[in-house]
Structure formats: structure tokens, C-alpha cells
Scaffold this motif. Structure first.
Motif, PDB file in Angstrom:
ATOM      1  N   GLY A 142      62.675  31.215  65.270  1.00 34.08           N
ATOM      2  CA  GLY A 142      63.287  31.039  63.946  1.00 34.08           C
ATOM      3  C   GLY A 142      63.326  29.573  63.553  1.00 34.08           C
ATOM      4  N   LEU A 143      63.626  28.701  64.528  1.00 27.77           N
ATOM      5  CA  LEU A 143      63.653  27.256  64.267  1.00 27.77           C
ATOM      6  C   LEU A 143      62.255  26.751  63.936  1.00 27.77           C
ATOM      7  CD1 LEU A 143      65.560  24.661  66.386  1.00 27.77           C
ATOM      8  CD2 LEU A 143      63.126  24.330  66.042  1.00 27.77           C
ATOM      9  N   TRP A 144      61.255  27.246  64.606  1.00 24.31           N
ATOM     10  CA  TRP A 144      59.847  26.874  64.365  1.00 24.31           C
ATOM     11  C   TRP A 144      59.474  27.181  62.905  1.00 24.31           C
ATOM     12  CZ3 TRP A 144      55.692  24.245  65.422  1.00 24.31           C
ATOM     13  CH2 TRP A 144      54.401  24.750  65.309  1.00 24.31           C
ATOM     14  N   HIS A 145      59.833  28.358  62.420  1.00 31.30           N
ATOM     15  CA  HIS A 145      59.523  28.713  61.035  1.00 31.30           C
ATOM     16  C   HIS A 145      60.345  27.891  60.052  1.00 31.30           C
ATOM     17  CE1 HIS A 145      58.329  32.866  62.767  1.00 31.30           C
ATOM     18  NE2 HIS A 145      57.258  32.113  62.627  1.00 31.30           N
ATOM     19  N   ALA A 146      61.617  27.666  60.358  1.00 25.44           N
ATOM     20  CA  ALA A 146      62.496  26.972  59.403  1.00 25.44           C
ATOM     21  C   ALA A 146      62.168  25.491  59.312  1.00 25.44           C
ATOM     22  CB  ALA A 146      63.956  27.151  59.827  1.00 25.44           C
ATOM     23  N   ASN A 147      61.923  24.850  60.465  1.00 30.27           N
ATOM     24  CA  ASN A 147      61.747  23.396  60.469  1.00 30.27           C
ATOM     25  C   ASN A 147      60.301  22.939  60.337  1.00 30.27           C
ATOM     26  OD1 ASN A 147      64.400  23.402  62.739  1.00 30.27           O
ATOM     27  ND2 ASN A 147      64.525  22.415  60.767  1.00 30.27           N
ATOM     28  N   PHE A 148      59.342  23.757  60.796  1.00 33.51           N
ATOM     29  CA  PHE A 148      57.961  23.268  60.818  1.00 33.51           C
ATOM     30  C   PHE A 148      57.071  23.958  59.788  1.00 33.51           C
ATOM     31  CE2 PHE A 148      58.330  20.330  64.277  1.00 33.51           C
ATOM     32  CZ  PHE A 148      59.452  20.783  64.977  1.00 33.51           C
ATOM     33  N   PHE A 149      57.608  25.032  59.172  1.00 31.59           N
ATOM     34  CA  PHE A 149      56.866  25.669  58.078  1.00 31.59           C
ATOM     35  C   PHE A 149      57.714  25.719  56.814  1.00 31.59           C
ATOM     36  CE2 PHE A 149      53.051  27.087  60.233  1.00 31.59           C
ATOM     37  CZ  PHE A 149      53.431  27.039  61.566  1.00 31.59           C
ATOM     38  N   ALA A 150      58.878  25.041  56.876  1.00 29.08           N
ATOM     39  CA  ALA A 150      59.774  24.937  55.707  1.00 29.08           C
ATOM     40  C   ALA A 150      60.087  26.307  55.118  1.00 29.08           C
ATOM     41  CB  ALA A 150      59.166  24.023  54.653  1.00 29.08           C
ATOM     42  N   MET A 151      60.247  27.306  55.964  1.00 30.95           N
ATOM     43  CA  MET A 151      60.619  28.635  55.453  1.00 30.95           C
ATOM     44  C   MET A 151      62.132  28.628  55.247  1.00 30.95           C
ATOM     45  SD  MET A 151      58.056  31.132  57.575  1.00 30.95           S
ATOM     46  CE  MET A 151      56.283  30.853  57.502  1.00 30.95           C
ATOM     47  N   ALA A 152      62.535  28.561  53.988  1.00 29.70           N
ATOM     48  CA  ALA A 152      63.936  28.280  53.677  1.00 29.70           C
ATOM     49  C   ALA A 152      64.807  29.521  53.679  1.00 29.70           C
ATOM     50  CB  ALA A 152      64.021  27.613  52.310  1.00 29.70           C
ATOM     51  N   SER A 153      64.193  30.698  53.821  1.00 27.99           N
ATOM     52  CA  SER A 153      65.011  31.908  53.924  1.00 27.99           C
ATOM     53  C   SER A 153      64.389  32.826  54.956  1.00 27.99           C
ATOM     54  CB  SER A 153      65.108  32.623  52.565  1.00 27.99           C
ATOM     55  OG  SER A 153      64.047  33.553  52.390  1.00 27.99           O
ATOM     56  N   ARG A 154      65.181  33.801  55.370  1.00 27.55           N
ATOM     57  CA  ARG A 154      64.654  34.799  56.306  1.00 27.55           C
ATOM     58  C   ARG A 154      65.318  36.120  55.970  1.00 27.55           C
ATOM     59  NH1 ARG A 154      65.846  36.169  61.400  1.00 27.55           N
ATOM     60  NH2 ARG A 154      68.015  36.420  61.958  1.00 27.55           N
ATOM     61  N   ALA A 155      64.569  37.209  56.213  1.00 24.16           N
ATOM     62  CA  ALA A 155      65.093  38.530  55.844  1.00 24.16           C
ATOM     63  C   ALA A 155      65.282  39.369  57.109  1.00 24.16           C
ATOM     64  CB  ALA A 155      64.126  39.235  54.893  1.00 24.16           C
ATOM     65  N   VAL A 156      66.375  40.131  57.122  1.00 27.99           N
ATOM     66  CA  VAL A 156      66.600  41.114  58.190  1.00 27.99           C
ATOM     67  C   VAL A 156      66.633  42.489  57.523  1.00 27.99           C
ATOM     68  CG1 VAL A 156      68.148  41.963  59.973  1.00 27.99           C
ATOM     69  CG2 VAL A 156      67.849  39.503  59.656  1.00 27.99           C
ATOM     70  N   ILE A 157      65.694  43.340  57.938  1.00 25.99           N
ATOM     71  CA  ILE A 157      65.456  44.598  57.205  1.00 25.99           C
ATOM     72  C   ILE A 157      65.475  45.764  58.183  1.00 25.99           C
ATOM     73  CG2 ILE A 157      63.853  45.799  55.670  1.00 25.99           C
ATOM     74  CD1 ILE A 157      62.840  43.065  54.751  1.00 25.99           C
ATOM     75  N   PRO A 158      66.625  46.449  58.265  1.00 23.32           N
ATOM     76  CA  PRO A 158      66.719  47.604  59.150  1.00 23.32           C
ATOM     77  C   PRO A 158      66.100  48.855  58.538  1.00 23.32           C
ATOM     78  CG  PRO A 158      68.888  47.061  58.253  1.00 23.32           C
ATOM     79  CD  PRO A 158      67.927  46.114  57.660  1.00 23.32           C
ATOM     80  N   TYR A 159      65.252  49.505  59.262  1.00 21.67           N
ATOM     81  CA  TYR A 159      64.767  50.842  58.908  1.00 21.67           C
ATOM     82  C   TYR A 159      65.518  51.812  59.806  1.00 21.67           C
ATOM     83  CZ  TYR A 159      60.850  49.305  56.010  1.00 21.67           C
ATOM     84  OH  TYR A 159      60.094  48.771  54.994  1.00 21.67           O
ATOM     85  N   GLN A 160      66.829  51.942  59.530  1.00 17.52           N
ATOM     86  CA  GLN A 160      67.697  52.673  60.442  1.00 17.52           C
ATOM     87  C   GLN A 160      68.964  53.089  59.731  1.00 17.52           C
ATOM     88  OE1 GLN A 160      67.282  53.633  63.703  1.00 17.52           O
ATOM     89  NE2 GLN A 160      69.208  54.695  63.274  1.00 17.52           N
ATOM     90  N   PRO A 161      69.143  54.379  59.456  1.00 16.07           N
ATOM     91  CA  PRO A 161      70.412  54.784  58.841  1.00 16.07           C
ATOM     92  C   PRO A 161      71.575  54.292  59.703  1.00 16.07           C
ATOM     93  CG  PRO A 161      68.898  56.640  58.973  1.00 16.07           C
ATOM     94  CD  PRO A 161      68.271  55.510  59.751  1.00 16.07           C
ATOM     95  N   GLY A 162      72.579  53.751  59.069  1.00 17.76           N
ATOM     96  CA  GLY A 162      73.736  53.286  59.833  1.00 17.76           C
ATOM     97  C   GLY A 162      73.749  51.779  59.994  1.00 17.76           C
ATOM     98  N   LEU A 163      72.627  51.105  59.736  1.00 14.82           N
ATOM     99  CA  LEU A 163      72.598  49.633  59.852  1.00 14.82           C
ATOM    100  C   LEU A 163      72.539  48.969  58.481  1.00 14.82           C
ATOM    101  CD1 LEU A 163      70.307  48.878  62.947  1.00 14.82           C
ATOM    102  CD2 LEU A 163      72.806  48.901  62.798  1.00 14.82           C
ATOM    103  N   GLY A 164      72.893  49.686  57.451  1.00 15.18           N
ATOM    104  CA  GLY A 164      72.839  49.132  56.093  1.00 15.18           C
ATOM    105  C   GLY A 164      73.705  47.898  55.918  1.00 15.18           C
ATOM    106  N   LEU A 165      74.792  47.814  56.703  1.00 17.10           N
ATOM    107  CA  LEU A 165      75.696  46.655  56.575  1.00 17.10           C
ATOM    108  C   LEU A 165      75.279  45.483  57.464  1.00 17.10           C
ATOM    109  CD1 LEU A 165      79.223  48.409  56.491  1.00 17.10           C
ATOM    110  CD2 LEU A 165      78.080  47.183  54.620  1.00 17.10           C
ATOM    111  N   LEU A 166      74.232  45.659  58.275  1.00 13.15           N
ATOM    112  CA  LEU A 166      73.826  44.595  59.193  1.00 13.15           C
ATOM    113  C   LEU A 166      73.460  43.300  58.469  1.00 13.15           C
ATOM    114  CD1 LEU A 166      73.198  43.716  62.146  1.00 13.15           C
ATOM    115  CD2 LEU A 166      70.846  44.483  61.730  1.00 13.15           C
ATOM    116  N   PRO A 167      72.669  43.328  57.384  1.00 15.11           N
ATOM    117  CA  PRO A 167      72.365  42.060  56.697  1.00 15.11           C
ATOM    118  C   PRO A 167      73.624  41.339  56.222  1.00 15.11           C
ATOM    119  CG  PRO A 167      70.824  43.755  56.007  1.00 15.11           C
ATOM    120  CD  PRO A 167      71.884  44.449  56.805  1.00 15.11           C
TER     121      PRO A 167
END
Ligand code: F6P
Length: 574
Positions: free
Chosen positions: A315-340
Motif C-alpha cells: 500500500g505504501l509503494w502505491h501511495a508514495n511511489f505511484f502517487a495513488m492518492a486513494s484506495r478502494a476496499v470492495i467486499p463481494y460478501q453479504p454482511g461486509l457492507g459496513l467494512l469500508p
């Protein structure tokens, strides 16, 4: 209480040899493609996947080669990550501005947990069991049928997520979570019976405006409903027992939370009480055990085989060396809707810092924006940007091998029924085959999306497909650039065996430790949140303006203007 961490970090991160080597290495990525890396290394999936605590992490679709990981691990060693992990898990005062420990791992340490932790857990189990077997009565002598948890931020996100994931049915008593003051509470109370409702005020500070407003509204509702001794309809989870007692909560119904437990790390404490009531104390013990499994893995696995460490470093590699300023967490799992939402607080309240632990302005970026939602909805909302936008967004996909064991009450029709929390209309669901088919659809969509993000669809491929579909060469050439997918967009896939309390505990602890890994390398304090404290303070200062007849004139012109405009238009309406 253990002492402060050993030898604090003193070197600036961007001046370290490993950081410089990573900067040079990043330049080699301008003409690498993940599609080619998979084609040239048939073992890539096996090389870059890891099992731990029952979870499978496939991190092969990231912008990494073996040299990348070697350099990231060298950076971790330069920042003495293992010493920092040891300090965290030993309960040293790693929260350096407040001089406190961040000892959430002690909350799930079982028989090795501090005495006060075991005592609080026993009290929680006693109340949860009594509520679940109907021996807790309200003032009128009727058994409690509904428990309403009043809390916000870390005082609701964890328990609500755990209850949704591990207790999907409307059990007895029904457990409800209210956080924002106003309509949602009034709508719920209109459907409840005051004589059989218990409120749990969840607030470490017992001073959060939103929660106190809800608690006061709940108390007024009880009184207006004729409940004589409203104290028997309250419990509280707080570090401020005196304030809870002053509010009217009986002493024996006040559960402690200690200053070494951060709000966003508090699910494992008495803040988890509503979840324990919803799922039962055996299931809650499994949740704690899953987190303890991940603590042991985090403490003992070598860095190169350490799941939280790998996720944090990549995650640090993407954020600091590719300037990826956001990241997404996407559950394909009923019951994890509140995880993000839970992760937003965990990561953005922990990593949203710009000053080092030594008080120096940082030269590099820190926490990215964390966002996400259930994958099925996301595919019809923002996946277009993920596939063809100009800004690559690294994604964590999360799903399970098996569908969640549905525990619906048998309906008279012999199927499984979805019952509304308030005993509404029953709708028969299909059988096990329906559940398995639905889950296969989840898995195929989840894996397809991560594959497409990685390999993309080239313009040439797209043009070929368009020709095969009967388009003219001119039309195919015209449309191809619009329909091609650039690919080379990184993602992780986390596979749980099944979503149950133990795998959920391991998953949530994994992200807690991933967050710590990044804070340790960036040399920031993951456990304070001064930025939000200012907001709470200013909001408190503004509140009296809305009841004053005098115009607001003591703030900046924008704030004064907005306050006065809203008062004017509120007055006109009334
Ligand atoms: O958002 C600030 C914060 O203090 C969070 O850290 C915390 O989880 C939330 O507000 C609620 O705080 P309390 O539990 O004290 O009501």
C-alpha cells in the motif's frame, strides 16, 4: 503501565538508502506490464500469495516483482519495524502525544488478558446471556425485546459491522444501531415498545454531542411513554463512569473502556457489547480468537511472510511511489457492507497525519483516501472510473470461498424467511442451491473485475472484437480507443473460507495491523486524532449562535454569513 518505546526513529524517511533505491526502482515500471509479468512467470500467483489465520491473500496483481519486495522489506528493516511491532503488542506507550499504549491486542488475549479486561468480558457475557434468555426486564416487568445502541464513530462502526456480518437474522432481543441524531432514532422508536426497550449509550468520552442528543431523546421518550424507572432501561460503555451515572445509568450497568483503547480499535472491548448481544457470547469469543490468531501471526511471522506487513508495504509503494492518492476496499460478501465505513475511520483517523512523531513536517505523503462499497453496487456506480479513468486506484477485493451460512428461521413454506427487524412481512427465499448460485455469481464478478483491472483490453484486441462483430474497419478503428481498458491497475484479493466470527476477527485485526505498519514506516502516531477534536470544539462554540437573536458576527465572514442565512430562512419558514 509499560514504558515509552525504545529508541525513537530520528532519520528522515526520504533520505534513507532504501527509499532512494525504491525511487530508482520505480522508474523501471514505466514500461512494465502486469499482463506481461503474468505471461512470463506462470508461478506468479503462487509466488505472490500467502495463507494466514485461515485467510488467503493474493497479492500477485500488484505492481511488484521480487526486487520490489526486497527493497520494501529493506525499508521496513531500516525503520526497525519488528521492534515497533514488539512495542505495540507489549503495550508500550506508542501513542506518543497522549503518552498512552494502544493495547487493543490485550482485549483479545484470552486468559493472558489483563484482569480488568477479563472482568469486563465476564460482565458483558452475563448481561448478554440474560438479555438473550429473556431474564432482563424493564421497569414494568416485561422482558427486553429490543436493544438500541447509541454511539458514533468507533462506538458504532465496529459492533454494527460485527452484528451485520455474524448475526444477520433478527434474533431476540433485536439489536439496533443509531448514530446520527434526529429522524432515524424517532423512526425506530415509533415502532418500539418503551416497556421492553434497553438503550446502551456507547461513548468513551460520554461527551460526544450526537450521542448525548440521542441519549437525551431516548430518555425523554421513555419518560413520555410512562416508564417510571428509566434507569433500568439504560446501560453505558464509557471511560467516564461518573458522567454516565449522573445521566441516570445504574452503576451495575456501566461497562468500562480504558484510555489505552482507541475508539477505532475498540470493537474488542465493551463497545462490542451490542454485537455480543446480537451474535451471542460464544460467537463473540470466536471473533476475539480470530483477532488473536492474527496478532500471533503479526508478532511471529517473518516480515516477508507477514500478511499485515506485506499489505502495508505494498500500500505504501502505491501511495508514495505511484502517487495513488486513494484506495478502494470492495467486499463481494453479504454482511461486509459496513467494512469500508469501519476502515475509513480506522485508516483515515490513524494515517491522516502530516507531522512525524518528533513533531517535524513530513516530506512524503501519508494516508490515502479510503473508500468503497459492496462490489455488486460498485459495478453499477464507479467501476467505470476504476477501469478507464486517468487515475489508477488500488483495490482490495474481499470475498469468501463459501456463502455465509444463512441462519434464517424456517418459514411455514419450508424455505428460509427474511424477517424484518420489526417482525415485518415474511418472504420465502430459495434453498441452498439458490445460495450457492448467488455466491458463484459474486465470486465470478469479483475475480473478473480484478483480472480486467490487471490485464486490461488492448486497443488492438478491442478493434479485432469489433471487426468480428461485423463493424466496418473504419467503425472498428473509431470505437476501439473508447472501448479499450488500459489495465496495469493493482489489486489484492482476500479470500475468507466463510464469513464467520473467527474469519471476521482475523480480517479486522489484519487491517488494524496493516494500518500500524504504515504508520511505523512513515513515523507518524496512528493513535491520536487531534484534527477531529478541533472540529468537535468549534461545533460546540457555534451551537449557541442558532438560538441567539443577535446575528452571528464573531467568526469568519463565511461562517457568519451561513449561520445568519440559515437562521433567517429557518425563521421565515416558522
Ligand atoms: O471522531 C472522533 C471520535 O473521538 C472517534 O475517535 C470516536 O470513535 C468517536 O469520536 C466517538 O467518540 P466517543 O466514543 O467518545 O463518543
Amino acid at each position: 503501565m509499560p514504558d515509552m518505546p525504545d529508541k525513537p526513529i530520528t532519520t528522515s524517511l526520504t533520505r534513507t538508502p532504501a527509499w532512494r533505491a525504491l525511487t530508482t526502482h520505480q522508474r523501471t515500471w514505466h514500461d512494465r506490464s502486469l499482463r506481461d509479468l503474468f505471461a512470463s512467470d506462470p508461478q506468479r500467483y503462487h509466488r505472490f500469495s500467502l495463507e494466514a489465520c485461515g485467510l488467503l491473500l493474493d497479492y500477485s496483481k500488484n505492481l511488484i516483482v521480487p526486487e520490489t519486495l526486497d527493497l520494501l522489506l529493506a525499508l521496513a528493516n531500516e525503520r526497525r519495524l519488528q521492534d515497533q511491532i514488539r512495542d505495540l503488542l507489549a503495550g508500550k506507550r506508542v501513542n506518543t502525544t497522549e503518552k498512552r499504549a494502544a493495547w487493543h491486542s490485550a482485549l483479545r488475549a484470552g486468559e493472558s488478558a489483563p484482569r480488568e479486561v477479563r472482568k469486563a468480558l465476564a460482565a458483558m457475557r452475563k448481561l448478554a446471556a440474560a438479555l438473550r434468555n429473556g431474564t432482563i426486564h424493564g421497569a414494568s416487568g416485561n422482558a427486553i425485546t429490543d436493544v438500541v445502541s447509541l454511539g458514533i464513530g468507533g462506538s458504532v462502526l465496529g459492533p454494527a459491522l460485527a452484528a451485520a456480518a455474524c448475526a444477520p437474522d433478527a434474533g431476540s432481543p433485536r439489536v439496533h444501531f443509531i448514530h446520527t441524531p434526529g429522524e432515524s432514532l424517532h423512526h425506530l422508536l415509533a415502532a418500539l415498545d418503551a416497556a421492553t426497550t434497553l438503550f446502551i449509550v456507547q461513548s468513551k468520552s460520554f461527551s460526544t454531542q450526537e450521542t448525548l442528543l440521542n441519549a437525551q431523546a431516548a430518555r425523554a421518550w421513555l419518560q413520555a411513554s410512562g416508564v417510571s424507572d428509566h434507569g433500568t432501561h439504560f446501560a453505558a460503555v464509557t471511560a467516564q463512569a461518573a458522567a454516565a451515572q449522573a445521566f441516570g445509568v445504574p452503576a451495575e450497568r456501566i461497562f468500562p473502556i480504558w484510555d489505552w483503547v482507541g475508539g477505532r480499535y475498540s470493537l474488542w472491548s465493551a463497545v462490542g457489547l451490542p454485537a455480543m448481544i446480537a451474535m451471542g457470547s460464544d460467537a463473540f469469543d470466536e471473533l476475539l480468537a480470530g483477532a488473536a490468531d492474527m496478532d500471533a501471526h503479526f508478532a511471529g511471522a517473518p516480515l516477508e511472510k507477514n500478511m499485515p506487513v506485506l499489505l502495508g508495504l505494498i500500500g505504501l509503494w502505491h501511495a508514495n511511489f505511484f502517487a495513488m492518492a486513494s484506495r478502494a476496499v470492495i467486499p463481494y460478501q453479504p454482511g461486509l457492507g459496513l467494512l469500508p465505513a469501519w476502515l475509513q475511520q480506522l485508516e483515515m483517523e490513524s494515517l491522516g497525519k502530516s507531522v512525524s512523531r518528533r513533531g517535524k513536517a513530513l516530506r512524503q505523503d501519508t494516508g490515502p483516501v479510503l473508500w468503497g462499497s459492496a462490489g455488486t453496487e460498485g459495478q453499477h456506480a464507479y467501476f467505470q472510473l476504476l477501469h478507464q479513468g486517468t487515475r489508477p486506484v488500488p483495490v482490495d477485493f474481499i470475498t469468501s470461498c463459501q456463502p455465509r451460512a444463512a441462519r434464517r428461521e424456517a418459514s411455514p413454506l419450508g424455505g428460509r424467511c427474511a424477517t424484518s427487524p420489526l417482525g415485518g412481512k415474511q418472504v420465502p427465499l430459495g434453498g441452498a442451491a439458490d445460495t450457492n448460485n448467488t455466491h458463484a455469481v459474486m465470486l465470478s464478478n469479483c475475480f473478473a473485475q480484478s483480472a480486467l483491472l490487471m490485464c486490461g483490453v488492448s486497443t488492438a484486441q478491442t478493434e479485432q472484437t469489433l471487426l468480428q462483430q461485423g463493424n466496418t474497419a473504419r467503425e472498428a478503428a473509431r470505437l476501439a480507443p473508447h472501448q479499450a481498458l488500459p489495465g496495469n491497475r493493482p489489486s489484492n484479493t482476500l479470500l475468507l473460507p466463510v464469513l464467520d466470527p473467527r474469519s471476521l476477527g482475523a480480517l479486522l485485526a489484519l487491517y488494524e495491523h496493516r494500518t500500524f505498519v504504515q504508520s511505523a514506516i512513515w513515523d507518524i502516531n496512528a493513535f491520536d486524532q487531534w484534527g477531529v477534536e478541533h472540529g468537535k470544539h468549534l461545533a460546540g462554540g457555534l451551537l449557541p449562535e442558532f438560538t441567539s437573536t443577535a446575528p452571528s458576527a464573531s467568526h469568519d465572514a463565511s461562517t457568519d454569513g451561513l449561520v445568519n442565512y440559515s437562521k433567517l430562512h429557518n425563521r421565515r419558514k416558522s
